[in-house]
Motif scaffolding. Sequence first.
Motif, PDB file in Angstrom:
ATOM      1  N   GLN A  85       0.795  -1.315   0.041  1.00  0.00           N
ATOM      2  CA  GLN A  85      -0.128   0.097  -0.137  1.00  0.00           C
ATOM      3  C   GLN A  85       0.880   1.183  -0.015  1.00  0.00           C
ATOM      4  OE1 GLN A  85      -2.885  -0.128   3.242  1.00  0.00           O
ATOM      5  NE2 GLN A  85      -3.631  -1.992   2.675  1.00  0.00           N
ATOM      6  N   ASN A  87       1.279   5.222   0.195  1.00  0.00           N
ATOM      7  CA  ASN A  87       0.632   6.659   0.809  1.00  0.00           C
ATOM      8  C   ASN A  87       0.958   7.666  -0.079  1.00  0.00           C
ATOM      9  OD1 ASN A  87       0.073   5.270   3.267  1.00  0.00           O
ATOM     10  ND2 ASN A  87       2.010   5.994   4.225  1.00  0.00           N
ATOM     11  N   ASN A  88      -0.122   8.271  -0.522  1.00  0.00           N
ATOM     12  CA  ASN A  88      -0.223   9.414  -1.465  1.00  0.00           C
ATOM     13  C   ASN A  88      -0.272  10.808  -1.021  1.00  0.00           C
ATOM     14  OD1 ASN A  88       0.298   7.755  -3.784  1.00  0.00           O
ATOM     15  ND2 ASN A  88      -2.114   7.576  -4.151  1.00  0.00           N
TER      16      ASN A  88
END
Length: 88
Positions: A85, A87-88
């Motif tokens: 996953q 993180n943006n």
Amino acid sequence: MSDLAQSLASLFQKAYEQGVEDGRKQPLIKHEMITRKQMKERFGISPDSFDDYYRNVQGFPSYQEGRSQKYYEPAVHEWLMDHQQFNN
């Protein structure tokens, strides 16, 4: 050396160097069964974090050996890579 031979030698040298570079990018994963305690040294996941976030996730690769669970290292690596996953 003729131009053709020199061109071929240069081409082979570049292909060799590219192969070495590509090989260095490959992850060093051993093909063995590991325990939850070995997750720390192999993947940087502490046993407590492994128990909290990975161990009981449906689809996480494991093998029951007697009363203990073992994990096939390449399968764990592949699972971790497929379930990243960002993180943006």
